[in-house]
Scaffold this active site. Structure first.
Site, short mmCIF file in Angstrom:
data_model
loop_
_atom_site.label_atom_id
_atom_site.label_comp_id
_atom_site.label_asym_id
_atom_site.label_seq_id
_atom_site.Cartn_x
_atom_site.Cartn_y
_atom_site.Cartn_z
N LYS A 87 0.86 -1.19 0.00
CA LYS A 87 0.00 0.00 0.00
C LYS A 87 0.89 1.24 0.00
CE LYS A 87 -4.37 1.12 2.28
NZ LYS A 87 -5.13 0.93 3.52
O1 G3P Z 1 -8.57 1.83 4.24
C1 G3P Z 1 -8.67 3.20 4.50
C2 G3P Z 1 -9.65 3.41 5.58
O2 G3P Z 1 -9.27 2.58 6.63
C3 G3P Z 1 -9.84 4.75 6.15
O3 G3P Z 1 -11.02 4.67 6.88
O4 G3P Z 1 -12.66 5.30 8.59
O5 G3P Z 1 -10.24 5.96 8.85
O6 G3P Z 1 -11.68 7.07 7.14
P1 G3P Z 1 -11.41 5.83 7.91
#
Ligand code: G3P
Length: 217
Positions: A87
């Site tokens: 990633k």
């Molecule tokens: O994979 C990216 C994701 O984990 C981000 O999620 O909820 O932190 O915006 P969030």
């Protein structure tokens, strides 16, 4: 559409995997920190454990922000297991690293994508996956799902092979909308996956069937 779970929590990964519908796992440094994993060897061991639990693509994020550092880190991550996807953040050095990984047969997930322009660059660099962050776009007052639609349209018109991975999913409706918008993959918290199960008429209907079944049991 493929289903990934977006967590580094092993019991949640197991629960989703036991459903039989899991195609992979995404993690990020925040999710790893949440599990209290510290130090390179513990992090690498955690990725290995996830790879052994789930038969699918497992995203492991580089922490370097320069090309050389990302390549070195990515090579080490990719050596953990054949299912590791490196990633890489959508920054200038990241684009160079994505191209290097593409040329060297290493799968990639371009993360922190918030615009169609960034998604075009990721595809040009040959990223396996591109991760637009739906929930965070919604939080900022825009419509994350419109971005998924726009990227899906561009990729189809241009014949790009990069798969759109809808990330930062916050609820079951996001999953449904991402499927409608043309996402190839949705990475979701366990609650959002389980949220797809819920419908009151299912519960009411099942209770009635079970009650009526007693009449002929
Ligand atoms: O994979 C990216 C994701 O984990 C981000 O999620 O909820 O932190 O915006 P969030």
């Amino acid at each position: 559409m493929k289903f990934f779970i977006d967590t580094a929590n092993l019991s949640q990964i197991k629960e989703a995997n036991d459903l039989g519908i899991l195609d992979g796992v995404t993690t990020n440094p925040s999710l790893m920190a949440k599990e209290g994993i510290k130090g390179e060897s513990a992090v690498f061991q955690h990725y290995k454990t996830i790879c052994e639990l789930v038969n699918g693509d497992i995203s492991a994020e580089v922490l370097s922000t320069d090309f050389e550092g990302m390549v070195e880190e990515g090579k080490k991550l990719a050596a953990i297991h054949p299912n590791i996807v490196v990633k890489v953040p959508m920054i200038k050095e990241g684009v160079k690293a994505l191209k290097w990984f593409t040329d060297n047969g290493i799968k990639t997930n371009c993360t922190l994508v918030f615009s169609a322009g960034q998604a075009i660059l990721a595809a040009k660099a040959g990223a396996t996956y591109v991760s637009p962050f739906i929930g965070r776009i919604d939080d900022s007052g825009w419509d994350g799902m419109l971005l998924i639609k726009q990227i899906a349209n561009i990729y189809q018109l241009q014949g790009f092979k990069t798969q759109i991975l809808a990330a930062s999913i916050r609820n079951a409706n996001h999953i449904i909308a991402a499927a409608e918008a043309g996402a190839h993959v949705c990475t979701c918290p366990l609650d959002s996956i389980l949220g797809l199960l819920k419908h009151p008429l299912t519960d009411i209907g099942l209770a009635k069937f079970l009650e009526d079944a007693k009449k002929f049991a």
